[in-house]
Design a protein around this motif. Structure first.
Motif, PDB file in Angstrom:
ATOM      1  N   GLY A  33       0.838  -1.199   0.000  1.00 22.22           N
ATOM      2  CA  GLY A  33       0.000   0.000   0.000  1.00 22.22           C
ATOM      3  C   GLY A  33       0.863   1.234   0.000  1.00 22.22           C
ATOM      4  O   GLY A  33       1.946   1.251   0.590  1.00 22.22           O
ATOM      5  N   PRO A  34       0.448   2.291  -0.642  1.00 20.31           N
ATOM      6  CA  PRO A  34       1.239   3.518  -0.681  1.00 20.31           C
ATOM      7  C   PRO A  34       1.275   4.170   0.680  1.00 20.31           C
ATOM      8  O   PRO A  34       0.286   4.217   1.394  1.00 20.31           O
ATOM      9  CB  PRO A  34       0.478   4.393  -1.694  1.00 20.31           C
ATOM     10  N   ALA A 197      -8.655   0.837  -7.841  1.00 19.90           N
ATOM     11  CA  ALA A 197      -7.819   0.689  -9.035  1.00 19.90           C
ATOM     12  C   ALA A 197      -7.017  -0.607  -8.983  1.00 19.90           C
ATOM     13  O   ALA A 197      -6.773  -1.243 -10.017  1.00 19.90           O
ATOM     14  CB  ALA A 197      -6.875   1.892  -9.160  1.00 19.90           C
ATOM     15  N   ARG A 198      -6.609  -1.010  -7.774  1.00 17.84           N
ATOM     16  CA  ARG A 198      -5.875  -2.277  -7.646  1.00 17.84           C
ATOM     17  C   ARG A 198      -6.757  -3.462  -8.021  1.00 17.84           C
ATOM     18  O   ARG A 198      -6.258  -4.468  -8.535  1.00 17.84           O
ATOM     19  CB  ARG A 198      -5.355  -2.433  -6.219  1.00 17.84           C
ATOM     20  N   ILE A 199      -8.047  -3.350  -7.746  1.00 21.87           N
ATOM     21  CA  ILE A 199      -8.956  -4.422  -8.146  1.00 21.87           C
ATOM     22  C   ILE A 199      -9.016  -4.514  -9.668  1.00 21.87           C
ATOM     23  O   ILE A 199      -8.952  -5.613 -10.250  1.00 21.87           O
ATOM     24  CB  ILE A 199     -10.364  -4.185  -7.564  1.00 21.87           C
ATOM     25  N   GLN A 403       7.335  10.679 -10.313  1.00 22.92           N
ATOM     26  CA  GLN A 403       7.104   9.236 -10.214  1.00 22.92           C
ATOM     27  C   GLN A 403       5.941   8.800 -11.097  1.00 22.92           C
ATOM     28  O   GLN A 403       5.979   7.706 -11.677  1.00 22.92           O
ATOM     29  CB  GLN A 403       6.827   8.856  -8.764  1.00 22.92           C
ATOM     30  N   VAL A 404       4.907   9.619 -11.200  1.00 31.26           N
ATOM     31  CA  VAL A 404       3.785   9.286 -12.077  1.00 31.26           C
ATOM     32  C   VAL A 404       4.262   9.163 -13.519  1.00 31.26           C
ATOM     33  O   VAL A 404       3.894   8.214 -14.234  1.00 31.26           O
ATOM     34  CB  VAL A 404       2.670  10.353 -11.959  1.00 31.26           C
ATOM     35  N   ILE A 450      -0.238   3.249  -9.525  1.00 28.48           N
ATOM     36  CA  ILE A 450      -1.342   3.544  -8.600  1.00 28.48           C
ATOM     37  C   ILE A 450      -0.822   4.261  -7.352  1.00 28.48           C
ATOM     38  O   ILE A 450      -1.396   5.257  -6.902  1.00 28.48           O
ATOM     39  CB  ILE A 450      -2.071   2.244  -8.219  1.00 28.48           C
ATOM     40  N   SER A 451       0.273   3.759  -6.806  1.00 30.50           N
ATOM     41  CA  SER A 451       0.831   4.358  -5.591  1.00 30.50           C
ATOM     42  C   SER A 451       1.299   5.782  -5.841  1.00 30.50           C
ATOM     43  O   SER A 451       1.047   6.690  -5.036  1.00 30.50           O
ATOM     44  CB  SER A 451       1.995   3.502  -5.072  1.00 30.50           C
ATOM     45  N   SER A 452       1.989   5.995  -6.950  1.00 30.52           N
ATOM     46  CA  SER A 452       2.509   7.335  -7.232  1.00 30.52           C
ATOM     47  C   SER A 452       1.375   8.307  -7.541  1.00 30.52           C
ATOM     48  O   SER A 452       1.421   9.485  -7.141  1.00 30.52           O
ATOM     49  CB  SER A 452       3.499   7.288  -8.398  1.00 30.52           C
ATOM     50  N   LEU A 453       0.316   7.823  -8.218  1.00 29.57           N
ATOM     51  CA  LEU A 453      -0.815   8.698  -8.519  1.00 29.57           C
ATOM     52  C   LEU A 453      -1.562   9.075  -7.244  1.00 29.57           C
ATOM     53  O   LEU A 453      -1.962  10.232  -7.059  1.00 29.57           O
ATOM     54  CB  LEU A 453      -1.762   8.001  -9.497  1.00 29.57           C
TER      55      LEU A 453
END
Length: 481
Positions: A33-34, A197-199, A403-404, A450-453
């Protein structure tokens, strides 16, 4: 009251995130997880900002945008409701202090009949003459209005000024509480978007792994590939299925956290209407951001008013050495019976001069000095903290934006690599090791994106909070998509 507000600010985000901590810890090793930019989240701290007063259940499924969630949070979040109650409490304290300067009017009419036992008082004779054992009964009647007014009381005057400054400070603290609610709601909502989003990426990875497993199984059945190729792809498929199950569970738990923060009814079904958008942030210099923060941060304004209140409290303590002047008067009728009552009145002016009070005034002054010093130190600390908050948010914003961009490029490269590896495996040039590694690279690239966003969007909320414009800033920098 101010100490309570300070504690709320210190433990703000830690308490809000305690319910979401399980989500972060539940992430598998391949899908971490971010983290919250620049924040440490103790898992044992609670805060009123993590709770709410639930509304009534609404039939059907709610479409909940980020702006809708913030609006609900600003109405139902427990931290904000408690802050609103603090205003009423401070207003009541101000009235209590002000009452010492306002006239007090009372009326206490009475009628009484009494008989005095002279023998009980030791009076049996006067100048040798015997007196009766009792005298009476006597009748009394008195009905008048009494007015008490302070003409000069420097202690009460300064106490009233201090209470007025405290009231203004609490009102600013209420505004700051709204900013904290925006930050809290923004965090949990963005975290929910990331989990959703991970789903989606997890489902896509399961489909890819399933297709590879089917392909390798066909080749094993055709005798063109060894059994180990099918075993590798089956392990990869089940790993992706396991991560998808975990992602769905994390999302369900995070939705519960969102509902608690914004005050949805228990069991209320809702869907996230917004996705996690990427919108370039208009550049702002550190000097501009700091200037705006010092002018707009409500907690900073409250801290300055706390200093003013402490200064008045010190003056009030010193005023304990000074004399006071008061006025008392009453007017009405009195006599043995209401039928024969006559006009009565009394007017009195009093000068009270403190001579020796056992050191109580000195104690009040020492305590007031300590509170004043503490309030000034808190103000200096908050000013430095605002500087740190603004700089940290800007650093995180720039870093997460970079990062994005990198994560986007990595997704394209990883997917191209997976396509080529799949083609090579279909052509019999390589085995499934290369393809599985490519699949893992694609999964990692999507997770990093996803984490960076998430970090980028949270950094924007952190920046507008640091500048004291969270409510308006969220509307400006986040649009429903």
């Amino acid at each position: 009251m101010r100490l309570i507000d300070e504690c709320r600010r210190v433990f703000l985000l830690a308490g809000v995130l305690v319910c979401a901590a399980a989500t972060s810890f539940a992430q598998t090793e391949n899908t971490p997880g971010p983290g919250t930019p620049g924040q440490a989240v103790p898992a044992t701290v609670t805060s009123p900002y993590a709770g709410s007063v639930p509304t009534t259940l609404v039939p059907g499924v709610l479409k909940l945008s980020l702006e809708d969630a913030i609006t609900r949070g600003l109405k139902q979040n427990l931290g904000l409701l408690l802050s609103k109650a603090d205003i009423r409490s401070a207003r009541g304290q101000r009235w209590k202090e002000l009452s010492d300067l306002l006239p007090h009017v009372t009326g206490a009419p009475y009628v009484a009949t009494s008989e005095i036992n002279l023998a009980e008082l030791g009076i049996t004779s006067i100048s040798g003459a015997t007196v009766p054992p009792s005298v009476g009964p006597f009748s009394y009647f008195d009905a008048r209005l009494a007015v008490t007014q302070s003409l000069f009381d420097w202690k009460s005057i300064n106490s009233t000024h201090a209470a007025s400054q405290t009231l203004k400070s609490v009102q600013y603290s209420f505004k700051d509480a709204r900013e904290l609610v925006v930050l809290a709601v923004g965090y949990v909502y963005l975290q929910a978007i990331a989990d959703e989003a991970r789903i989606e990426t997890g489902e896509a990875q399961v489909k890819t792994a399933q297709a590879l497993f089917d392909q390798s199984t066909d080749q094993v059945n055709a005798g063109t590939s060894p059994d180990i190729d099918a075993l590798r792809t089956k392990v990869e498929l089940q790993t992706r299925q396991q991560q998808l199950i975990q992602a769905r569970n994390n999302f369900a738990i995070q939705k519960l956290t969102v509902a608690r923060v914004i005050g949805l009814a228990p069991g209320q079904e809702f869907e996230l209407a917004d996705k996690s958008p990427y919108r370039p942030f208009e550049g702002i210099t550190i000097d501009e951001a700091l200037k705006r923060a010092y002018a707009s941060r409500s907690d900073y304004q409250a801290a300055m008013l706390d200093v003013r209140a402490a200064e008045f409290s010190r003056k009030s303590a010193i005023a304990g050495y000074l004399p006071t002047i008061s006025f008392n008067a009453d007017y009405g009728t009195g006599g043995a019976h209401p039928s024969n009552a006559t006009q009565v009145f009394d007017v009195r002016g009093t000068l009270s001069i403190p001579i020796f009070q056992g050191g109580s005034v000195q104690g009040d002054v020492l305590q007031a000095d300590a509170r004043l010093e503490q309030s000034r130190e808190r103000l200096d600390n908050l000013r430095a903290q605002i500087d740190s908050d603004v700089r940290t948010a800007l650093f995180n914003l720039q870093s997460s934006a970079d990062q994005v961009n990198v994560a986007r490029s990595n997704i394209d490269l990883a997917e191209q690599t997976l396509t080529q590896s799949s083609d090579r495996f279909s052509a019999g040039v390589t085995d499934t090791v290369e393809v599985v590694q490519s699949q893992e690279a694609v999964a990692s690239a999507h997770e990093q994106y996803i984490s960076s966003l998430y970090s980028y969007n949270y950094a924007k909320i952190s920046l507008v909070r640091a500048m004291g414009i969270a409510e308006q800033g969220v509307k400006d920098y986040f649009r429903g998509k």
